[in-house]
Scaffold this active site. Structure first.
Site, PDB file in Angstrom:
ATOM      1  N   GLN A  17       0.832  -1.199   0.000  1.00 50.12           N
ATOM      2  CA  GLN A  17       0.000   0.000   0.000  1.00 50.12           C
ATOM      3  C   GLN A  17       0.870   1.253   0.000  1.00 50.12           C
ATOM      4  O   GLN A  17       2.087   1.190   0.142  1.00 50.12           O
ATOM      5  CB  GLN A  17      -0.922   0.021   1.223  1.00 50.12           C
ATOM      6  CG  GLN A  17      -0.188   0.090   2.556  1.00 50.12           C
ATOM      7  CD  GLN A  17      -1.125   0.044   3.752  1.00 50.12           C
ATOM      8  OE1 GLN A  17      -2.238  -0.453   3.672  1.00 50.12           O
ATOM      9  NE2 GLN A  17      -0.664   0.571   4.878  1.00 50.12           N
ATOM     10  N   ASP A  38       5.869  -7.552   1.025  1.00 47.81           N
ATOM     11  CA  ASP A  38       5.164  -6.885   2.114  1.00 47.81           C
ATOM     12  C   ASP A  38       5.008  -7.888   3.247  1.00 47.81           C
ATOM     13  O   ASP A  38       5.007  -9.110   3.016  1.00 47.81           O
ATOM     14  CB  ASP A  38       3.790  -6.388   1.667  1.00 47.81           C
ATOM     15  CG  ASP A  38       3.224  -5.318   2.603  1.00 47.81           C
ATOM     16  OD1 ASP A  38       3.397  -4.133   2.307  1.00 47.81           O
ATOM     17  OD2 ASP A  38       2.642  -5.687   3.637  1.00 47.81           O
ATOM     18  N   ASP A  56       9.086 -10.179   6.129  1.00 42.16           N
ATOM     19  CA  ASP A  56       9.231  -9.402   7.360  1.00 42.16           C
ATOM     20  C   ASP A  56      10.619  -8.784   7.334  1.00 42.16           C
ATOM     21  O   ASP A  56      11.624  -9.483   7.542  1.00 42.16           O
ATOM     22  CB  ASP A  56       9.063 -10.315   8.577  1.00 42.16           C
ATOM     23  CG  ASP A  56       9.191  -9.565   9.897  1.00 42.16           C
ATOM     24  OD1 ASP A  56       9.413  -8.334   9.872  1.00 42.16           O
ATOM     25  OD2 ASP A  56       9.082 -10.214  10.959  1.00 42.16           O
ATOM     26  N   ARG A 142       7.131  14.067  16.511  1.00 39.11           N
ATOM     27  CA  ARG A 142       7.747  13.085  15.618  1.00 39.11           C
ATOM     28  C   ARG A 142       9.151  12.745  16.121  1.00 39.11           C
ATOM     29  O   ARG A 142      10.068  12.567  15.345  1.00 39.11           O
ATOM     30  CB  ARG A 142       7.812  13.630  14.183  1.00 39.11           C
ATOM     31  CG  ARG A 142       6.481  13.733  13.498  1.00 39.11           C
ATOM     32  CD  ARG A 142       5.864  12.361  13.209  1.00 39.11           C
ATOM     33  NE  ARG A 142       4.592  12.463  12.535  1.00 39.11           N
ATOM     34  CZ  ARG A 142       3.414  12.553  13.138  1.00 39.11           C
ATOM     35  NH1 ARG A 142       3.363  12.548  14.468  1.00 39.11           N
ATOM     36  NH2 ARG A 142       2.306  12.631  12.454  1.00 39.11           N
ATOM     37  N   TYR A 145      10.326   9.064  15.180  1.00 38.26           N
ATOM     38  CA  TYR A 145      10.238   8.992  13.718  1.00 38.26           C
ATOM     39  C   TYR A 145      11.286   9.883  13.063  1.00 38.26           C
ATOM     40  O   TYR A 145      12.026   9.444  12.165  1.00 38.26           O
ATOM     41  CB  TYR A 145       8.836   9.411  13.274  1.00 38.26           C
ATOM     42  CG  TYR A 145       8.637   9.409  11.780  1.00 38.26           C
ATOM     43  CD1 TYR A 145       8.460   8.212  11.091  1.00 38.26           C
ATOM     44  CD2 TYR A 145       8.594  10.596  11.057  1.00 38.26           C
ATOM     45  CE1 TYR A 145       8.261   8.197   9.712  1.00 38.26           C
ATOM     46  CE2 TYR A 145       8.390  10.594   9.685  1.00 38.26           C
ATOM     47  CZ  TYR A 145       8.225   9.399   9.018  1.00 38.26           C
ATOM     48  OH  TYR A 145       8.030   9.391   7.656  1.00 38.26           O
ATOM     49  N   LYS A 149      14.373   8.679  10.685  1.00 44.57           N
ATOM     50  CA  LYS A 149      14.487   9.092   9.285  1.00 44.57           C
ATOM     51  C   LYS A 149      15.756   9.911   9.035  1.00 44.57           C
ATOM     52  O   LYS A 149      16.291   9.914   7.925  1.00 44.57           O
ATOM     53  CB  LYS A 149      13.242   9.880   8.873  1.00 44.57           C
ATOM     54  CG  LYS A 149      11.986   9.010   8.773  1.00 44.57           C
ATOM     55  CD  LYS A 149      12.145   7.886   7.759  1.00 44.57           C
ATOM     56  CE  LYS A 149      10.858   7.122   7.529  1.00 44.57           C
ATOM     57  NZ  LYS A 149      11.002   6.063   6.501  1.00 44.57           N
ATOM     58  N   PRO A 181      -3.024   5.012   3.104  1.00 46.70           N
ATOM     59  CA  PRO A 181      -3.762   4.339   4.176  1.00 46.70           C
ATOM     60  C   PRO A 181      -3.140   4.588   5.543  1.00 46.70           C
ATOM     61  O   PRO A 181      -3.851   4.692   6.546  1.00 46.70           O
ATOM     62  CB  PRO A 181      -3.663   2.864   3.772  1.00 46.70           C
ATOM     63  CG  PRO A 181      -3.548   2.890   2.289  1.00 46.70           C
ATOM     64  CD  PRO A 181      -2.685   4.090   1.999  1.00 46.70           C
ATOM     65  N   ARG A 208      -0.139  22.350   7.086  1.00 42.64           N
ATOM     66  CA  ARG A 208       1.308  22.431   7.300  1.00 42.64           C
ATOM     67  C   ARG A 208       2.087  22.234   5.999  1.00 42.64           C
ATOM     68  O   ARG A 208       3.316  22.316   6.010  1.00 42.64           O
ATOM     69  CB  ARG A 208       1.755  21.424   8.357  1.00 42.64           C
ATOM     70  CG  ARG A 208       1.776  19.980   7.909  1.00 42.64           C
ATOM     71  CD  ARG A 208       2.242  19.065   9.029  1.00 42.64           C
ATOM     72  NE  ARG A 208       2.526  17.726   8.533  1.00 42.64           N
ATOM     73  CZ  ARG A 208       2.974  16.730   9.298  1.00 42.64           C
ATOM     74  NH1 ARG A 208       3.171  16.927  10.592  1.00 42.64           N
ATOM     75  NH2 ARG A 208       3.216  15.540   8.773  1.00 42.64           N
TER      76      ARG A 208
END
Length: 248
Positions: A17, A38, A56, A142, A145, A149, A181, A208
């Protein structure tokens, strides 16, 4: 049918996705021989003209087994990722470890597993999906995250530097907020947590983006096609912003 990737063997993770799916579809449309993977095999349904595999990316054994099955490739796209919401005070050690395992170590596993055969073929292109929320820009809530990144950008530059004379190119793609999604699930979760409507939360994401709208996975896929193709043969170790002005 275009043929910018004709003759190229391509591997795409998280192709079920969102961005990963759009990249896999674009690669097929450009004539690439695509292996789409996936965690959930059912999400890969409908990916015509691609070979699908459950994978995985948090399992070194599973990644190595796929690399052995496929053999030499020309393009590797690492698109698997997870968005943790919250500041350092909301981030447990388990949150931190999961985020880095999925967002960063998975790329380490994939590159380490597939790079030897890429080198044996004389080169190739690695495309890692990072984010505008990274070393590029700090974004509220964030914490884990953004840190992960940022690490993706560092990993990408390191690979590019190490193998630049051996025909390997590695580039990082940094999207802004993209219709997916995953985004819809985060909108619903934040709406529930904050007692707001999904429409209100969604508008906050749009606001934003200086360009005034969300991006699409298709737009990200077109950049990935360029980086995978020979058109970008002079491009490596770069951070490619595709963010609607988010980083301005």
């Amino acid at each position: 049918m275009s043929s910018r990737l004709k003759g190229k063997i391509c591997v795409v993770t998280a192709a079920g996705q969102g961005i990963g799916r759009a990249i896999a579809e674009a690669f097929v449309a450009e004539g690439g021989t695509v292996w789409a993977s996936d965690l959930a095999l059912d999400k890969l349904a409908g990916l015509d003209n691609a070979t699908i595999r459950a994978l995985d990316v948090r399992s070194t054994q599973a990644v190595n087994a796929l690399a052995e099955e496929i053999g030499g490739i020309d393009v590797l796209v690492n698109a698997a990722g997870y968005v943790h919401h919250g500041s350092v005070l909301d981030c447990t050690e388990e949150d931190w470890d999961f985020t880095f395992d999925l967002n960063v170590k998975s790329m380490h596993r994939m590159v380490r597993a597939f790079l030897p055969a890429m080198l044996a073929r004389g080169g190739g292109s690695i495309v890692n999906i990072s984010s505008g929320a990274s070393s590029v820009r700090g974004v509220p809530n964030r914490y884990a995250y953004g840190a992960s990144k940022a690490a993706v950008i560092g990993l990408t530059k390191a690979v590019a530097a190490d193998f630049i004379r051996q025909g390997i190119r590695a580039n990082a793609v940094c999207p802004g907020t993209i219709e997916s999604p995953s985004l819809e699930a985060r909108i619903e979760a934040q709406a529930t947590a904050l007692g707001k409507s999904a429409t209100e939360i969604r508008q906050g994401f749009i606001d934003r983006q200086p360009i005034g709208r969300l991006g699409t996975a298709h737009e990200i896929a077109q950049l990935a096609v360029y980086l995978a193709s020979d058109e970008s043969s002079y491009t490596t170790g770069a951070v490619h912003m595709i963010d609607g002005g988010f980083s301005l």
